[in-house]
Design a protein around this motif. Sequence first.
Motif, mmCIF file in Angstrom:
data_model
loop_
_atom_site.group_PDB
_atom_site.id
_atom_site.type_symbol
_atom_site.label_atom_id
_atom_site.label_comp_id
_atom_site.label_asym_id
_atom_site.label_seq_id
_atom_site.Cartn_x
_atom_site.Cartn_y
_atom_site.Cartn_z
ATOM 1 N N GLY A 1 3.961 7.679 -6.387
ATOM 2 C CA GLY A 1 4.061 7.225 -7.777
ATOM 3 C C GLY A 1 4.796 5.893 -7.888
ATOM 4 O O GLY A 1 5.726 5.598 -7.122
ATOM 5 N N THR A 2 4.363 5.076 -8.851
ATOM 6 C CA THR A 2 4.921 3.743 -9.028
ATOM 7 C C THR A 2 5.462 3.580 -10.453
ATOM 8 O O THR A 2 5.023 4.271 -11.382
ATOM 9 C CB THR A 2 3.828 2.678 -8.812
ATOM 10 N N VAL A 3 6.383 2.627 -10.600
ATOM 11 C CA VAL A 3 6.895 2.329 -11.943
ATOM 12 C C VAL A 3 5.775 1.691 -12.771
ATOM 13 O O VAL A 3 5.646 1.943 -13.967
ATOM 14 C CB VAL A 3 8.143 1.430 -11.869
ATOM 15 N N VAL B 1 -10.657 2.025 -15.037
ATOM 16 C CA VAL B 1 -9.287 2.571 -15.072
ATOM 17 C C VAL B 1 -8.586 2.187 -13.767
ATOM 18 O O VAL B 1 -9.029 2.579 -12.682
ATOM 19 C CB VAL B 1 -9.320 4.104 -15.238
ATOM 20 N N PRO B 2 -7.470 1.438 -13.879
ATOM 21 C CA PRO B 2 -6.721 1.110 -12.663
ATOM 22 C C PRO B 2 -6.137 2.385 -12.051
ATOM 23 O O PRO B 2 -5.733 3.301 -12.776
ATOM 24 C CB PRO B 2 -5.598 0.189 -13.166
ATOM 25 N N ILE B 3 -6.087 2.423 -10.743
ATOM 26 C CA ILE B 3 -5.429 3.551 -10.072
ATOM 27 C C ILE B 3 -4.480 2.986 -9.016
ATOM 28 O O ILE B 3 -4.881 2.204 -8.154
ATOM 29 C CB ILE B 3 -6.455 4.566 -9.497
ATOM 30 N N GLY C 1 -2.005 7.148 -8.257
ATOM 31 C CA GLY C 1 -2.968 8.184 -8.658
ATOM 32 C C GLY C 1 -2.334 9.477 -9.140
ATOM 33 O O GLY C 1 -3.054 10.441 -9.438
ATOM 34 N N THR C 2 -1.009 9.522 -9.265
ATOM 35 C CA THR C 2 -0.362 10.807 -9.583
ATOM 36 C C THR C 2 -0.533 11.195 -11.047
ATOM 37 O O THR C 2 -0.325 12.361 -11.395
ATOM 38 C CB THR C 2 1.135 10.793 -9.211
ATOM 39 N N ASP C 3 -0.911 10.268 -11.898
ATOM 40 C CA ASP C 3 -1.339 10.599 -13.269
ATOM 41 C C ASP C 3 -2.862 10.590 -13.353
ATOM 42 O O ASP C 3 -3.461 11.518 -13.891
ATOM 43 C CB ASP C 3 -0.786 9.582 -14.285
ATOM 44 N N VAL C 4 -3.477 9.555 -12.809
ATOM 45 C CA VAL C 4 -4.935 9.410 -12.953
ATOM 46 C C VAL C 4 -5.672 10.598 -12.350
ATOM 47 O O VAL C 4 -6.578 11.163 -12.971
ATOM 48 C CB VAL C 4 -5.428 8.095 -12.279
ATOM 49 N N THR D 1 6.956 1.850 -5.175
ATOM 50 C CA THR D 1 7.048 3.294 -5.438
ATOM 51 C C THR D 1 8.483 3.706 -5.782
ATOM 52 O O THR D 1 9.440 2.984 -5.509
ATOM 53 C CB THR D 1 6.624 4.095 -4.191
ATOM 54 N N TYR D 2 8.602 4.913 -6.329
ATOM 55 C CA TYR D 2 9.937 5.469 -6.616
ATOM 56 C C TYR D 2 10.764 5.558 -5.339
ATOM 57 O O TYR D 2 11.962 5.296 -5.333
ATOM 58 C CB TYR D 2 9.821 6.859 -7.250
ATOM 59 N N ARG D 3 10.130 5.938 -4.241
ATOM 60 C CA ARG D 3 10.863 6.067 -2.964
ATOM 61 C C ARG D 3 11.514 4.731 -2.612
ATOM 62 O O ARG D 3 12.673 4.671 -2.225
ATOM 63 C CB ARG D 3 9.867 6.532 -1.884
HETATM 64 C C1 LIG Z 1 3.518 17.037 -9.907
HETATM 65 C C2 LIG Z 1 3.860 15.824 -10.716
HETATM 66 C C3 LIG Z 1 5.181 15.618 -11.115
HETATM 67 C C4 LIG Z 1 5.511 14.491 -11.882
HETATM 68 N N1 LIG Z 1 6.812 14.317 -12.259
HETATM 69 C C5 LIG Z 1 7.141 13.253 -13.025
HETATM 70 C C6 LIG Z 1 8.496 13.070 -13.439
HETATM 71 O O1 LIG Z 1 9.406 13.840 -13.095
HETATM 72 N N2 LIG Z 1 8.762 11.995 -14.219
HETATM 73 C C7 LIG Z 1 7.785 11.098 -14.598
HETATM 74 O O2 LIG Z 1 8.106 10.130 -15.312
HETATM 75 N N3 LIG Z 1 6.513 11.260 -14.210
HETATM 76 C C8 LIG Z 1 6.161 12.306 -13.444
HETATM 77 N N4 LIG Z 1 4.858 12.481 -13.053
HETATM 78 C C9 LIG Z 1 3.842 11.524 -13.516
HETATM 79 C C10 LIG Z 1 3.552 10.367 -12.537
HETATM 80 O O3 LIG Z 1 3.937 10.685 -11.221
HETATM 81 C C11 LIG Z 1 4.269 9.086 -12.972
HETATM 82 O O4 LIG Z 1 3.891 8.710 -14.285
HETATM 83 C C12 LIG Z 1 4.001 7.919 -12.007
HETATM 84 O O5 LIG Z 1 4.900 6.879 -12.309
HETATM 85 C C13 LIG Z 1 2.587 7.386 -12.098
HETATM 86 O O6 LIG Z 1 2.478 6.349 -11.133
HETATM 87 P P1 LIG Z 1 1.133 6.182 -10.264
HETATM 88 O O7 LIG Z 1 1.289 4.977 -9.432
HETATM 89 O O8 LIG Z 1 0.790 7.434 -9.569
HETATM 90 O O9 LIG Z 1 0.097 5.908 -11.469
HETATM 91 P P2 LIG Z 1 -1.471 6.172 -11.559
HETATM 92 O O10 LIG Z 1 -1.725 7.622 -11.709
HETATM 93 O O11 LIG Z 1 -2.199 5.446 -10.510
HETATM 94 O O12 LIG Z 1 -1.733 5.431 -12.963
HETATM 95 C C14 LIG Z 1 -1.107 5.886 -14.140
HETATM 96 C C15 LIG Z 1 -1.628 5.078 -15.332
HETATM 97 O O13 LIG Z 1 -1.222 3.723 -15.215
HETATM 98 C C16 LIG Z 1 -2.353 2.863 -15.103
HETATM 99 N N5 LIG Z 1 -1.959 1.848 -14.126
HETATM 100 C C17 LIG Z 1 -1.438 2.046 -12.891
HETATM 101 N N6 LIG Z 1 -1.093 0.874 -12.337
HETATM 102 C C18 LIG Z 1 -1.419 -0.096 -13.222
HETATM 103 C C19 LIG Z 1 -1.313 -1.506 -13.251
HETATM 104 N N7 LIG Z 1 -0.769 -2.210 -12.218
HETATM 105 N N8 LIG Z 1 -1.749 -2.174 -14.345
HETATM 106 C C20 LIG Z 1 -2.274 -1.501 -15.398
HETATM 107 N N9 LIG Z 1 -2.393 -0.159 -15.447
HETATM 108 C C21 LIG Z 1 -1.964 0.534 -14.375
HETATM 109 C C22 LIG Z 1 -3.511 3.750 -14.691
HETATM 110 O O14 LIG Z 1 -4.769 3.253 -15.104
HETATM 111 C C23 LIG Z 1 -3.147 5.039 -15.424
HETATM 112 O O15 LIG Z 1 -3.525 4.953 -16.782
HETATM 113 C C24 LIG Z 1 4.491 13.573 -12.273
HETATM 114 C C25 LIG Z 1 3.164 13.779 -11.866
HETATM 115 C C26 LIG Z 1 2.839 14.888 -11.100
HETATM 116 C C27 LIG Z 1 1.414 15.098 -10.665
#
Ligand SMILES: Cc1cc2nc3c(=O)[nH]c(=O)nc-3n(C[C@H](O)[C@H](O)[C@H](O)COP(=O)(O)OP(=O)(O)OC[C@H]3O[C@@H](n4cnc5c(N)ncnc54)[C@H](O)[C@@H]3O)c2cc1C
Length: 285
Positions: free
Chosen positions: A102-104, A23-25, A28-31, A71-73
């Motif tokens: 968090g990233t797009v 699982v890619p991370i 990590g805000t979803d994983v 990242t969103y920022r």
């Molecule tokens: C408190 C809280 C509030 C939040 N609020 C919102 C909100 O308001 N709106 C919203 O849309 N989301 C929200 N989220 C969800 C989350 O922050 C977003 O979905 C964020 O964009 C995930 O990005 P990440 O980099 O942290 O992903 P990760 O958690 O690292 O990964 C998410 C998923 O994508 C996969 N992945 C990641 N990068 C890649 C890549 N390059 N290639 C293939 N797969 C990949 C991972 O394996 C996983 O399945 C929230 C989460 C939390 C904990």
Amino acid sequence: MEYLRPSTWDEALGAKAAHPDAVPIAGGTDVMVELNFDRRRPSALLDLSRLHEITEWGPDGVVLRVGAGVTYRRIIDELGGSLPGLAMAARTVGSPQIRNRGTVGGNLGSASPAGDAHPPLLAAGARVEVASVRGTRRIPVAEFFAGPKRSALAPDELIAAFLVPPAAGAQQFAKVGTRNAMVIAVCSFALALDPVNRTAGTGIGSAGPTPLRAPDAESFASELPWESRDPLPDSAVARFGELVAAAARPIDDVRGSAAYRRHALSVLGGRTLRWAWEEYRCAST
Ligand SMILES: Cc1cc2nc3c(=O)[nH]c(=O)nc-3n(C[C@H](O)[C@H](O)[C@H](O)COP(=O)(O)OP(=O)(O)OC[C@H]3O[C@@H](n4cnc5c(N)ncnc54)[C@H](O)[C@@H]3O)c2cc1C
């Protein structure tokens, strides 16, 4: 659990080919939520945080290519001028901590119907660039979403970037939730006007099994008074909202009923059209 930590993009693709279950991370805000709640126990994690290649953005011909790890920022700070709709959506994501991590790419990876980056990417006609050791594909974002939390990504592929034209005109994003941040949207809507081609792109979030476009609303928008730039009559605003609501495929769930979501989308559709149209009209004077 194995922990894979590639330091280059090519190493990451090789690791994903060798460990398709990893699982890619990224942020990590979803994983990490899934791991903490024991919803997922992967055999391996593939940490993408050392890959500078996916944290870069820049022009790619006439479009912008934005790395999956931006990242969103940074979307807000660095791309607010060229991608205003996406930046508006980014401002509504989570808290400052979530926007810093968090990233797009992660939003796309989760492929949640409620992902806030998805409606503006749909409205702007973005493509998702995915890659594996087999090669690279660029998928229209509407085709990337295959079902609730399912995408067109193959087990050996990673998301490299998304490609999106810089805004040609006014863009808007609006979302309904129980409060401004830290909630999953009840529904959301994004709009992107293109005054040169006299078109409007649309994206609906959290009101269907996947993020959706509203094709009938987009067709209707081509009949707006682009030439005269007259104020929009209430009837046109209401019709646009109705067509947005009609394109949704919402369900009843803990966050809201299907009927409420349709109503809210008709309001968001009309409201964002009015805001964007006013910006278009003012740009002429
Ligand atoms: C408190 C809280 C509030 C939040 N609020 C919102 C909100 O308001 N709106 C919203 O849309 N989301 C929200 N989220 C969800 C989350 O922050 C977003 O979905 C964020 O964009 C995930 O990005 P990440 O980099 O942290 O992903 P990760 O958690 O690292 O990964 C998410 C998923 O994508 C996969 N992945 C990641 N990068 C890649 C890549 N390059 N290639 C293939 N797969 C990949 C991972 O394996 C996983 O399945 C929230 C989460 C939390 C904990």
